[in-house]
Every structure is written in structure tokens, then in C-alpha cells.
Scaffold this motif. Structure first.
Motif, mmCIF file in Angstrom:
data_model
loop_
_atom_site.group_PDB
_atom_site.id
_atom_site.type_symbol
_atom_site.label_atom_id
_atom_site.label_comp_id
_atom_site.label_asym_id
_atom_site.label_seq_id
_atom_site.Cartn_x
_atom_site.Cartn_y
_atom_site.Cartn_z
ATOM 1 N N ASP A 123 1.125 -1.776 0.058
ATOM 2 C CA ASP A 123 0.357 -0.237 0.008
ATOM 3 C C ASP A 123 0.730 0.768 -0.132
ATOM 4 O O ASP A 123 0.791 2.337 0.740
ATOM 5 N N HIS A 181 -4.047 -3.753 2.244
ATOM 6 C CA HIS A 181 -4.931 -3.854 2.457
ATOM 7 C C HIS A 181 -5.655 -2.892 3.244
ATOM 8 O O HIS A 181 -5.799 -1.328 3.788
ATOM 9 N N ASP A 215 -2.640 -2.058 -3.825
ATOM 10 C CA ASP A 215 -1.844 -0.649 -4.119
ATOM 11 C C ASP A 215 -0.798 0.312 -4.132
ATOM 12 O O ASP A 215 -0.333 0.988 -2.421
ATOM 13 N N HIS A 246 -3.970 -8.431 -1.893
ATOM 14 C CA HIS A 246 -4.015 -8.111 -1.645
ATOM 15 C C HIS A 246 -4.776 -7.701 -0.689
ATOM 16 O O HIS A 246 -4.961 -7.498 0.855
ATOM 17 N N ASN A 288 -6.961 -2.267 -4.933
ATOM 18 C CA ASN A 288 -7.716 -1.764 -5.350
ATOM 19 C C ASN A 288 -7.780 -0.209 -6.224
ATOM 20 O O ASN A 288 -8.355 -0.365 -6.740
#
Ligand SMILES: [Fe+2]
Length: 265
Positions: free
Chosen positions: A9, A197, A54, A158, A84
Motif C-alpha cells: 500500500d 489493504h 495499492d 491484496h 483496488n
């Protein structure tokens, strides 16, 4: 012995804007890279970096180029899976040279790193926060695990394949967790499932396999399990996870360097 470092991320944007007008995510990643380079004096056997989704905040090609230029300071192979916030085709194009992605379809891959079979799975559903493993991804996972038989395996996706308790994150969790769990429950080797995530480290049991989520270098989510928990992030920087296999997996959180020492006892 095999050592893999997991970052998650990173939420990189092209130069200029900040994430939610608050976070300078590129600067956070640069600080983590400095930290990792210092760490490599103590662990000179890190074989590659896994980034568990991410990577980008906006999915733009420019953000992936910026990410790659920051990561190049490590001079290590970097393998990625989508989250996402990523965009599948821009990501495929940006990381094609790593030779892990197919030309079409989901970004699933398998690569042998030292003693470890590293598998990346694509849970991205473009345009939504929640994740889903397409039938072809589940089939890919089943086939790959069958071929691996019982060798040590690290499996990255993820979205956490477990309920986290942070309700606003669970509402954008992995939709078909049970199908995933059914497949891994048949695997007889040592399996470490790693994910991202939720921007914090959490450990869960998945049909007797250990699953761990990685912190993020740029922000965190507070562990607030109330349904009234405020939806949003904390601008707290964190680190990454070091996964070491030496006749068994050990996973260690590497936080930002605070404090001094070591002091003699
Ligand atoms: Fe995410």
C-alpha cells in the motif's frame, strides 16, 4: 535460507498532488527505502521485494513510473500484485519487464525465489474497493498449488482473506474468501498467506495456515471495531514485513526507526 521483504500500500501519485490532500506518499516510501538499505547491512540475503497491492493511488502510468524510480534505489527485483487502487492494464505494461505477468487476463503469477514458491494473485475489481478472485484465478491457484506439491510457499493477495474487525474495511474485503480457503486447505506444505489493504499488521488463522497483513509506509487504519468507527486513515507512517524461510517461516515487522541503542544489559 530465503528472505523476502514485503511492502504494501504505497499509494504513489504522479509528482504534484498529495493523497487526500494530506499524504506525501512518495516521501514516505523514500524514507522506507533508506530504512531498508540500512537494514541490509544486517540482512544481506534479501532476495526480492514483494509489493502487495495499492502500488498506485490513481492507477496512472506516471504513478507506476514514479514508484519504479523510487524502488530502483534498492537494486533488488520487485514483484507486484494489484490492489483496488491499481489499474490492471497500466500495471501490466509498467511491470512487463519482470516477466511474471501474462499478456492478457488477471495478473496472477508464480515464481521460485530460493527455497520459496512465491505466488501472486489478482483480486482487483476495477472501479470498486472490494476484492474478488475470478474463477480463472481460483483455477490458477489450485493448479499451481497442485504442481508445487508440498514445497514452502508464500501466497500474496491484496485483500485479506479474513475478517479484520475494522468494519469499514471489511465492507470492502475479499468477496469469495470461502472458495479461497477451500483451495488452500488441501495444501499439505508450509504456506504463508500475505496481504495488505488494511494498513496494519494482523495475524489470522486460515484453515491452519497463517495469514499476515502488512503495514503501509504511508498511513494506517486504527483498530476500531465499533460500527460507528470514523471512516478514514491516520497519517501514521509504518514499515514493512521481513519473511525469512529457514526450515520454516518467520515473519518480522520492520517499523520505522525510533529510539536509539542497542544499549548493553
Ligand atoms: Fe487497498
Amino acid at each position: 535460507m530465503t528472505t523476502i521483504l514485503q511492502i504494501s500500500d504505497t499509494h504513489i501519485l504522479p509528482e504534484g498532488p498529495l493523497v487526500s490532500n494530506v499524504l506525501d506518499t512518495a516521501s514516505s516510501l523514500e524514507k522506507l527505502i533508506i530504512r531498508i538499505n540500512q537494514l541490509r547491512v544486517k540482512h544481506n540475503d534479501i532476495e526480492c521485494i514483494l509489493v502487495s497491492g495499492d502500488i498506485s493511488e490513481d492507477g496512472s502510468s506516471d504513478s507506476y513510473q514514479r514508484f519504479k524510480s523510487i524502488m530502483s534505489l534498492l537494486e533488488l527485483p520487485v514483484y507486484v500484485i494489484p490492489g483496488n487502487h491499481d489499474a490492471r492494464e497500466n500495471m501490466r505494461e509498467a511491470f512487463m519487464a519482470e516477466n511474471i505477468f501474462t499478456k492478457t487476463g488477471p495478473l496472477n503469477w508464480h515464481k521460485k525465489i530460493g527455497h520459496i514458491n512465491l505466488i501472486g494473485l489478482d483480486t482487483l475489481v476495477e472501479g470498486q474497493g472490494g476484492g474478488y478472485l475470478m474463477p480463472e484465478s481460483l483455477e490458477y491457484l489450485e493448479k499451481t498449488l497442485n504442481n508445487i506439491k508440498s514445497e514452502p510457499t508464500m501466497l500474496a493477495l491484496h485483500h485479506p482473506p479474513f475478517e479484520t474487525g475494522i468494519q469499514f474495511m471489511d465492507s470492502i474485503g475479499l468477496e469469495n474468501t470461502n472458495e479461497f480457503k477451500n483451495i488452500i486447505s488441501n495444501f499439505t506444505g508450509e504456506l504463508r498467506v500475505v496481504c495488505g489493504h488494511i494498513h496494519c499488521m494482523m495475524v489470522a488463522n486460515l484453515n491452519n495456515h497463517i495469514a499476515i497483513s502488512s503495514p503501509s509506509p504511508c498511513s494506517s487504519f486504527e483498530y476500531d471495531t465499533r460500527s460507528s468507527a470514523p471512516v478514514g486513515f491516520i497519517n501514521e507512517v509504518d514499515g514493512c514485513l521481513l519473511h525469512r524461510w529457514n526450515n520454516g517461516f518467520k515473519s518480522v515487522r520492520i517499523g520505522p526507526l525510533v529510539g536509539s541503542g542497542p544499549f548493553p544489559f
